[in-house]
Scaffold this active site. Structure first.
Site, PDB file in Angstrom:
ATOM      1  N   GLY A   1       0.915  -1.432   0.081  1.00 30.49           N
ATOM      2  CA  GLY A   1      -0.006  -0.105  -0.065  1.00 30.49           C
ATOM      3  C   GLY A   1       0.666   1.107  -0.007  1.00 30.49           C
ATOM      4  O   GLY A   1       1.640   1.357   0.899  1.00 30.49           O
ATOM      5  N   THR A   2       0.630   2.285  -0.964  1.00 32.91           N
ATOM      6  CA  THR A   2       1.714   3.441  -1.130  1.00 32.91           C
ATOM      7  C   THR A   2       0.874   4.176  -2.202  1.00 32.91           C
ATOM      8  O   THR A   2       0.278   3.742  -3.060  1.00 32.91           O
ATOM      9  CB  THR A   2       3.054   2.723  -1.540  1.00 32.91           C
ATOM     10  OG1 THR A   2       3.860   3.854  -1.354  1.00 32.91           O
ATOM     11  CG2 THR A   2       2.897   2.265  -2.769  1.00 32.91           C
TER      12      THR A   2
END
Lengths: 242, 347
Positions: free
Chosen positions: B59-60
């Site tokens: 997640g980024t």
């Protein structure tokens, strides 16, 4: 935590209502090489000291195997590692790290520094990328300049230098408390005072007492290792035994 | 990635099917130096594979684009792990050398370790061949190194951002001393065969920023003296470059990339505004805005924004900025705009 989640799923099923308690057919239970033995580890880095603390309860499912199984291991005169998760992997991993430290000492004629140990641990953990060590590691110690250093790891080797970190079963409860008390996060208009050793030790004790209240896998006793340039001092404080 | 966690997709390692003859010897935990053989031997050992009892971090939002003043790379700093923020101050843009940055996305440990391996291989290439590997070559190298792990759950989605520098050799300049374009944090190479002289410039990563608009770097930019770039043969061999390399085998060159769970939001902001002719302040504020909007809408991105700017002289890093303040400033702007509009309506 994992086992309670599985049991919850078995009894309650998907939508939250109790499942029908009858024999619905054969269910395959796979042998899992992993097991969760609980425990919480914490590390705090100060200006010239580092503290690594862990509880001493070893549990599995609903049972307690031991009340005196601390999770901090001394590596060198300036470094302590805390390992929580699956106890079998913790033991093997610390044996491997000890052996690698000895090999380094014999070939390079000096002890490994904290940063070097952290980098080495990262490669050891990633070497088992496809069958990982189920261990949450936190290394606390002094760096080459004598300042406190904390390195926190995930089970496959990603690591980062921090000022403070909590790992293990109660980590989700302790980390926000540390963010507030040491990092002064979510506080407006507060003077950022640096942490001295006595305040840090007292904070660690308070934080573990709270963890023992709310996390079933944390309790029995607290082992604190304080790393300073004079050496490593150990302290044991009793916690809730229920 | 984060979408995978949310949709409940089972994260089991697939069965490893390929057998390489060299790797059938048992892997000893100590031998971690020869990482390739130990890893490939692992991938042939156990079947069926065991399920991991813990989640890995995903997640980024990362983005990079090219414009006339160089390359801008920006990323958020949140490392999340199935709903918990494992680290609010991770570093997702890692410098490899003075003219190459890699942004990381996917599984945190995989990205960190593979970029370490890439940095090592680039350095070895530089020592063996006496010249630095080009960005195109670095991208190909990373892609080929990741290929044996296709089908396993190694998850690396990196953007290589850099500036290819055309080297000038001393003999072309007959006695004029040529400063080679900075060798970054690596030590100077002293190849026995090639008589390239170079000076090592000291690097410090931090670059102090007064405000949004001014990129006043205290760190000395690598000085470019006596180099005549018009003499270099092929124009498009040097200049800014952007490559997207993914562990499923993708390798793409482009001018704008955004990777991660927040990338749709970042693309929305960037696609409307990115042009070649942006000046430096506009480009920096655009990148910042894109990351801010993505962190606002994507749960798995957040905390601070890191911004790097690469030019022919090397990379320059802005101070990390907490986006919480930006949220408050934005709210004030919206309120002010609302007030101005209602006053105009009254007139």
């Amino acid at each position: 935590f994992l086992l309670t989640a599985i049991m919850f799923a078995q009894v309650y099923g998907d939508n939250g209502k109790m499942k029908e308690y009858h024999y619905s057919g054969p269910v395959e239970h796979r042998f899992s090489p992993y097991s969760f033995n609980g425990g919480t580890v914490l590390a705090v880095a100060g200006e010239d000291f580092a503290i690594v603390a862990s509880d001493t309860r070893l549990s599995e499912g609903y049972s307690i195997h031991s009340r005196d199984s601390p999770k901090c291991y001394k590596l060198t005169n300036t470094t302590v590692i805390g390992c929580s998760g699956f106890h079998g992997d913790c033991l093997t991993l610390t044996k491997i790290i000890d052996a690698r430290l000895k090999m380094y000492k014999h070939s390079n004629n000096k002890s490994m520094t904290s940063g070097a140990i952290a980098a080495m641990l990262s490669t050891i953990l990633y070497g088992r990328r496809f069958f990982p060590y189920y261990v949450y590691n936190i290394i606390g110690g002094l760096d080459e300049e004598g300042k406190g250093a904390v390195y926190s790891f995930d089970p496959v080797g990603s690591y980062q230098r921090d000022t403070y970190k909590a790992g293990g079963s109660a980590s989700a409860m302790l980390q926000p408390l540390l963010d507030n008390q040491i990092g002064f996060k979510n506080m407006e208009g507060v003077q950022h005072l640096p942490l001295n050793q006595e305040k840090a030790v007292q904070l660690v004790k308070d934080v573990f007492i709270s963890a023992a209240e709310r996390d079933v896998y944390t309790g029995d006793a607290l082992r604190i290792c304080i790393v300073t340039k004079e050496g490593i001092k150990e302290e044991t404080v009793p916690l809730r035994k229920d | 990635m984060a979408l995978q966690d949310v949709s409940g997709f089972q994260d089991t390692p697939m069965s490893h099917m390929w057998n390489t003859p060299a790797s059938l010897s048992g892997s000893v935990p100590f031998r971690c130096d020869n990482r390739h053989t130990s890893l490939s031997s692992l991938s042939t050992s156990s079947s069926p594979p065991t399920r991991r009892p813990f989640p890995l971090s995903h997640g980024t939002t990362t983005l990079a684009f090219v414009f006339q003043g160089g390359v801008i790379a920006a990323a958020d700093t949140r490392a999340s792990c199935s709903g918990l923020v494992a680290c609010p101050s991770a570093q997702k843009i890692l410098p490899i050398h003075s003219h190459l940055l890699v942004t990381t996305s996917g599984s945190g440990a995989d990205c960190m370790l593979w970029e370490r391996i890439l940095a090592r291989e680039i350095r070895l290439y530089q020592l063996r061949h006496g010249r630095r590997l080009s960005i195109t070559g670095s991208a190909k190298l990373l892609s080929h190194m990741l290929h044996p792990f296709k089908g396993t759950d190694v998850c690396v989605a990196a953007i290589l951002c850099g500036w290819d520098v055309e080297e000038v050799r001393v003999e072309e300049f007959k006695g004029q001393r040529v400063d080679r374009m900075g060798s970054g944090r690596d030590d100077s190479i002293s190849p026995a065969k090639r008589p390239i002289e170079e000076t090592v410039m000291s690097t410090s990563d931090a670059c102090s920023q007064d405000d949004l608009t001014d990129c006043a770097c205290e760190r000395t930019r690598h000085a470019v003296t006596d180099v005549d770039l018009t003499r270099s043969p092929v124009r498009d061999r040097c200049g800014p470059k952007l490559f997207y390399v993914c562990s499923d085998g993708t390798r793409l060159q482009g001018e704008l990339f955004s990777v991660g769970s927040g990338s749709p939001y970042a693309y929305g902001v960037l696609d409307g505004e990115v042009r070649w002719s942006l000046n430096e302040e506009e480009a920096i504020s655009l990148a910042r805005e894109a990351v801010y909007r993505a962190t606002h809408r994507d749960a798995y991105s957040g905390n601070c924004v890191d911004l790097f700017h690469i030019t022919a002289q090397g990379y320059c890093r802005r101070d990390r900025e907490d986006l919480r303040e930006e949220y408050h400033r934005n709210r004030e702007r919206v309120l002010k705009r609302g007030k101005e509009e209602s006053e105009e309506d009254k007139k």
